[in-house]
Motif scaffolding. Structure first.
Motif, short mmCIF file in Angstrom:
data_model
loop_
_atom_site.label_atom_id
_atom_site.label_comp_id
_atom_site.label_asym_id
_atom_site.label_seq_id
_atom_site.Cartn_x
_atom_site.Cartn_y
_atom_site.Cartn_z
N LEU A 156 0.70 -1.37 -0.20
CA LEU A 156 0.11 0.01 -0.03
C LEU A 156 0.90 1.20 0.00
N SER A 157 2.03 1.27 0.53
CA SER A 157 2.83 2.33 0.67
C SER A 157 3.35 2.63 -0.75
N ARG A 158 3.84 1.63 -1.36
CA ARG A 158 4.63 1.81 -2.56
C ARG A 158 3.40 2.09 -3.74
N ALA A 159 2.35 1.85 -3.73
CA ALA A 159 1.21 1.87 -4.74
C ALA A 159 0.80 3.63 -4.35
N ASN A 160 0.80 3.89 -3.25
CA ASN A 160 0.32 5.41 -2.74
C ASN A 160 1.46 6.27 -3.28
N THR A 161 2.81 5.94 -3.06
CA THR A 161 4.02 6.71 -3.47
C THR A 161 3.65 6.94 -4.97
N LEU A 162 3.46 5.87 -5.81
CA LEU A 162 3.36 5.88 -7.16
C LEU A 162 2.22 6.73 -7.66
N LEU A 163 1.24 6.71 -6.88
CA LEU A 163 -0.02 7.56 -7.03
C LEU A 163 0.07 9.00 -6.63
N GLY A 164 1.37 9.51 -5.90
CA GLY A 164 1.35 10.72 -5.41
C GLY A 164 0.82 11.20 -4.13
N ARG A 165 0.31 10.00 -3.47
CA ARG A 165 -0.24 10.17 -2.23
C ARG A 165 0.69 9.72 -0.91
N TYR A 166 1.61 10.88 -0.78
CA TYR A 166 2.77 10.50 0.10
C TYR A 166 2.22 10.59 1.69
N ASN A 167 1.15 11.39 2.03
CA ASN A 167 0.95 11.21 3.25
C ASN A 167 0.36 9.79 3.54
N LEU A 168 -0.37 9.09 2.65
CA LEU A 168 -0.93 7.87 2.74
C LEU A 168 0.06 6.80 2.85
N SER A 169 1.05 7.16 1.98
CA SER A 169 2.16 6.30 1.84
C SER A 169 3.09 6.16 2.99
N LYS A 170 3.16 7.22 3.69
CA LYS A 170 3.79 7.53 4.90
C LYS A 170 3.45 6.69 6.05
N MET A 171 2.03 6.79 6.15
CA MET A 171 1.05 6.15 7.05
C MET A 171 1.12 4.61 7.16
N HIS A 172 1.07 4.19 5.76
CA HIS A 172 1.18 2.73 5.65
C HIS A 172 2.62 2.14 5.74
N ALA A 173 3.66 2.95 5.43
CA ALA A 173 5.19 2.62 5.84
C ALA A 173 5.11 2.46 7.31
N GLU A 174 4.68 3.33 8.20
CA GLU A 174 4.70 3.27 9.71
C GLU A 174 4.26 2.14 10.21
N HIS A 175 2.78 1.65 9.33
CA HIS A 175 2.06 0.47 9.77
C HIS A 175 3.36 -0.74 9.45
N ALA A 176 3.62 -0.55 8.25
CA ALA A 176 4.74 -1.89 7.92
C ALA A 176 5.78 -1.96 8.74
N ILE A 177 6.39 -0.93 9.29
CA ILE A 177 7.61 -0.79 10.15
C ILE A 177 7.09 -1.50 11.60
N ASP A 178 5.99 -1.15 12.07
CA ASP A 178 5.34 -1.66 13.22
C ASP A 178 5.30 -3.16 13.18
N TYR A 179 4.70 -3.68 12.03
CA TYR A 179 4.63 -5.18 11.89
C TYR A 179 6.05 -5.51 11.63
N ALA A 180 6.86 -4.98 10.91
CA ALA A 180 8.28 -5.60 11.06
C ALA A 180 8.85 -5.73 12.12
N GLN A 181 8.75 -4.96 13.18
CA GLN A 181 9.23 -5.03 14.70
C GLN A 181 8.83 -6.39 15.15
N LYS A 182 7.69 -6.96 14.73
CA LYS A 182 7.24 -8.15 15.32
C LYS A 182 7.71 -9.23 14.75
N VAL A 183 8.37 -9.17 13.71
CA VAL A 183 8.84 -10.52 12.99
C VAL A 183 9.88 -11.10 13.46
N LYS A 184 10.09 -12.32 13.92
CA LYS A 184 10.96 -12.78 14.64
C LYS A 184 12.22 -13.17 13.91
N ASP A 185 11.99 -13.71 12.73
CA ASP A 185 13.10 -13.94 11.65
C ASP A 185 13.83 -12.86 11.29
#
Length: 155
Positions: free
Chosen positions: A105-134
């Motif tokens: 979603l972050s990548r798609a929104n970046t492509l569409l020029g929706r940087y605020n949405l892209s940043k919000m989705h990137a933050e969610h991705a980072i939050d989930y990444a912190q929970k990845v054990k591997d």
């Protein structure tokens, strides 16, 4: 002679062929078209296997979103990223898969020029990444987010 095939094997073969195209530094229009068809074929064949799982669907939707992002078809990329997030969250998948849905979603929104949405989705991705054990999987997701962030800086 009748051809016999396995939907699962065709799904895997098409999926891997898409990666061959994604790994290229540049693609022709014909290669992009072939990559799109292969991604859809992979997804379709997965849906025809009795043992397909929500994980297969999540990965398939993510790959479709990435293919459309690479080919700069932002609306299509966004559509499949949403599908990826929906199936991942509805099936309470591991953080890695939900994180990658947000990455898409972050990548798609970046492509569409929706940087605020892209940043919000990137933050969610980072939050989930912190929970990845591997660690390798976590780093892969964080690296992909970093690539998206580099686009923001250019634009």
């Amino acid at each position: 002679m009748t051809a016999t095939f396995s939907h699962k094997q065709l799904a895997v073969n098409c999926f891997n062929a898409v990666w061959d195209f994604l790994d290229l530094p540049e693609r022709t229009k014909e290669e992009e078209e072939k990559m799109i068809h292969l991604a859809h074929a992979s997804f379709w064949h997965w849906t025809k296997t009795e043992e397909h799982t929500a994980k297969n669907l999540s990965i398939g939707y993510w790959q479709l979103s990435r293919v459309y992002a690479i080919t700069e078809l932002g609306e299509r990329s966004h559509y499949y990223a949403n599908q990826c997030l929906e199936v991942s969250k509805d099936n309470k998948m591991e953080p890695f898969y939900i994180g990658y849905a947000y990455e898409a979603l972050s990548r798609a929104n970046t492509l569409l020029g929706r940087y605020n949405l892209s940043k919000m989705h990137a933050e969610h991705a980072i939050d989930y990444a912190q929970k990845v054990k591997d660690e390798s999987s976590k780093n892969m997701l964080l690296n992909d987010i970093q690539i998206i962030k580099s686009y923001w800086e250019k634009n």
